[in-house]
Design a protein around this motif. Structure first.
Motif, short mmCIF file in Angstrom:
data_model
loop_
_atom_site.label_atom_id
_atom_site.label_comp_id
_atom_site.label_asym_id
_atom_site.label_seq_id
_atom_site.Cartn_x
_atom_site.Cartn_y
_atom_site.Cartn_z
N LEU B 198 0.83 -1.21 0.00
CA LEU B 198 0.00 0.00 0.00
C LEU B 198 0.87 1.26 0.00
N LEU B 199 1.87 1.27 0.89
CA LEU B 199 2.77 2.43 0.97
C LEU B 199 3.50 2.61 -0.37
N HIS B 200 3.93 1.48 -0.93
CA HIS B 200 4.63 1.47 -2.21
C HIS B 200 3.72 2.06 -3.28
N GLN B 201 2.45 1.62 -3.29
CA GLN B 201 1.51 2.09 -4.29
C GLN B 201 1.22 3.59 -4.13
N MET B 202 1.24 4.06 -2.88
CA MET B 202 0.94 5.48 -2.64
C MET B 202 2.11 6.38 -3.02
N GLY B 203 3.19 5.77 -3.49
CA GLY B 203 4.33 6.57 -3.93
C GLY B 203 5.40 6.76 -2.87
N ALA B 204 5.35 5.90 -1.85
CA ALA B 204 6.40 6.00 -0.82
C ALA B 204 7.72 5.50 -1.41
N HIS B 205 8.79 6.24 -1.18
CA HIS B 205 10.10 5.76 -1.61
C HIS B 205 10.49 4.57 -0.74
N PHE B 208 11.56 5.50 2.65
CA PHE B 208 10.49 5.84 3.60
C PHE B 208 9.98 4.56 4.27
N TYR B 293 7.62 -4.58 -8.11
CA TYR B 293 7.54 -3.72 -9.31
C TYR B 293 7.39 -2.26 -8.92
#
Lengths: 227, 293
Positions: B198-205, B208, B293
């Motif tokens: 989820l964090l990855h999908q929200m654009g978290a580096h 982070f 990915y």
């Protein structure tokens, strides 16, 4: 010429050695457009959304997001692209150990904003979706409809360029459904490109927007982009 | 707690990792304490022997008067530059030296004990031991001159051995801690895969997401490390307490108690444990995220 927010050209998708879930999907979403994605269960709507929010690479074809060819984009640039996309998941995907307020504020924290800068915006947004009194509630203590509204607030809080919503009104009553659609329309008027995947015919008819239908992995344009 | 820590929920089963870190910190503190005691013992042995020369006049059947040889040796010593003080040990002092091994039996007084001369080298002065040895042997043929270099070398190698063993144990403990934390993080990543995605999908580096994990493990290791270290410090303090009331905590070994200044070194352990956990968490999370990915 205006650069499309999303552009799919002959996109195909299969998982492993399985059959193709999406076949030769071609469409564009122009800036500020409002569209519905419909189709029976299993037609590939969720897969199409996944490709759009960059959760999976396509098996073939070309995907362009905000004018950038995704296949040629370095992975270090993906976070910046993903931050321009807000997603309302069908299963909400809220973090159960965080409060409603913290869940909604998450995209802003990820974007590196300071809590003092966004506190008021987040509280106002939660009030707008009818949860102004439940800021500190944990998702498990909320109803399905309330959780869905938190998920929507989280998706729109950072004013994304593209909003993708998977059955966003599936768990709310008709009145709240209309209120949420108004929220999407308000966001759309501010320039956000909106795509809603839904089965809800009332919702589709009320908005009178473009409708794309997926049938057996192929995309059919039922109603073209509205002027 | 750090702002990042709350993004990750506390793991189920995190308590077992805490216990492992408590044990690791306890063992690390024991090893560090052993190293400090070995270092202190080696220093005290060295300072007791460095700068001293012992001359033994062995009883001999063929030679003449041993007292004459003692006087001759003393004469050489007192005329050697760099020797601050030289004196013969009395018979009582010599008997006292052998008492731990031979006892104080009347028989001992009949044994042909050597005459001993204790000489002190003036601080900062150098004495040519080989030359001195030649001169004393010329004046007193039955004399044996010992400047304790052989004994000191063995002491030094013993102390070095204990020190390096302790460092080796500390290194092994650090590696084991890193491996355990890495294992726990991989399990944690698996358990919280949905949150990570989820964090990855929200654009978290990746950095982070890694920070959300690393601060979580940093504080867990800091607290668990402090508990383990405090337990070991308590054990050493108990040793100090026993010695203070005149009881030997561990027979035959140097005092096992640690001074306050030595115990201060223990603060390094929880800090090191938390940074090891943080670094391990970071590398583990970045490794896993690189495959998404």
């Amino acid at each position: 010429m205006v650069t499309a927010m999303v552009r799919f050209e002959n996109v195909g998708m299969r998982y492993g050695a399985g059959p193709e879930v999406l076949r030769d999907v071609t469409f564009t979403l122009d800036p500020g457009s409002f569209s519905f994605l419909t189709g029976p269960s299993g037609a590939g709507k969720s897969t199409l959304l996944k490709l759009m929010y960059l959760a999976e690479p396509p098996s073939r074809g070309l995907i362009t997001m905000f004018g950038q060819d995704v296949s040629r984009t370095h992975r270090s640039q993906f976070p910046a692209l993903r931050r321009r996309i807000g997603v309302v998941f069908q299963d909400f995907r809220l973090l159960d150990h965080l409060t409603a307020y913290e869940n909604v504020a998450l995209p802003l924290r990820i974007a590196g904003q300071d809590a003092t800068d966004y506190r008021q915006d987040v509280e106002e947004l939660l009030s707008w979706v009818g949860l102004g009194e439940r800021l500190k509630a944990k998702p498990r203590t909320l109803s399905g409809g309330e959780q869905q509204r938190i998920a929507i607030a989280r998706a729109v809080v950072a004013r994304p360029d593209v909003l993708l919503a998977d059955e966003p009104t599936g768990n709310v009553d008709p009145d709240m459904g209309k209120r949420l659609i108004r929220l999407f329309e308000e966001l759309n008027k501010l320039g956000t490109t909106v795509l809603i995947a839904t089965h809800d015919r009332t919702l589709i008819e009320s908005a009178r927007a473009r409708e794309m239908r997926l049938v057996d992995g192929r995309l059919v344009e039922l109603r073209g982009p509205q002027p | 707690m750090n702002d990042y820590g709350r993004i990750m929920p506390r793991d189920r089963g995190a308590a077992s990792l805490d216990v492992v870190i408590v044990v690791m910190a306890f063992l690390a503190a024991l090893a560090l304490g052993a190293a400090l005691i070995a270092e202190r013992a080696a220093v005290s042995w060295r300072t007791g022997l460095v700068g001293r020369i012992t001359v033994q006049i062995l009883p001999s059947e063929k030679a003449g008067d041993p007292d004459h040889e003692v006087r001759a040796a003393l004469d050489v010593l007192r005329h050697t530059s760099g020797i601050a003080h030289a004196a013969q040990l009395s018979e009582r002092e010599t008997a006292e030296l052998v008492r731990p091994w031979l006892g104080a039996d009347a028989l001992v007084s009949e044994l042909p004990l050597p005459k001993l001369i204790d000489a002190k080298i003036a601080p900062g002065e150098g004495v040519d031991i080989d030359n001195l040895r030649r001169q004393i042997r010329a004046a007193a043929p039955d004399a044996i001159i010992d400047d304790h270099t052989r004994w000191l070398a063995r002491l030094r190698s013993l102390a070095r051995g204990v020190l390096w063993s302790a460092y080796g144990v500390l290194l092994l403990i650090a590696l084991a801690t890193a491996a355990t934390v890495s294992f726990a993080i991989r399990a944690g990543l698996q358990a919280h895969r949905e949150i990570v995605e989820l964090l990855h999908q929200m654009g978290a580096h990746s950095s982070f997401i890694a920070r959300a994990f690393e601060w979580h493990y940093f504080f867990a290791a800091l607290i668990a490390g402090a508990i383990g270290t405090a337990l070991a410090a308590g054990l050493y303090s108990a040793g100090t307490g026993l010695e203070a009331v005149g009881l030997e905590a561990v027979p035959f070994l140097p005092p096992v108690g640690l001074h306050l200044s030595e115990l201060a070194w223990f603060l390094v352990i929880p800090v090191a444990a938390s940074w090891i956990a943080l670094a391990t968490a970071r590398f583990s999370v970045l490794g896993v995220l690189a495959r998404i990915y």
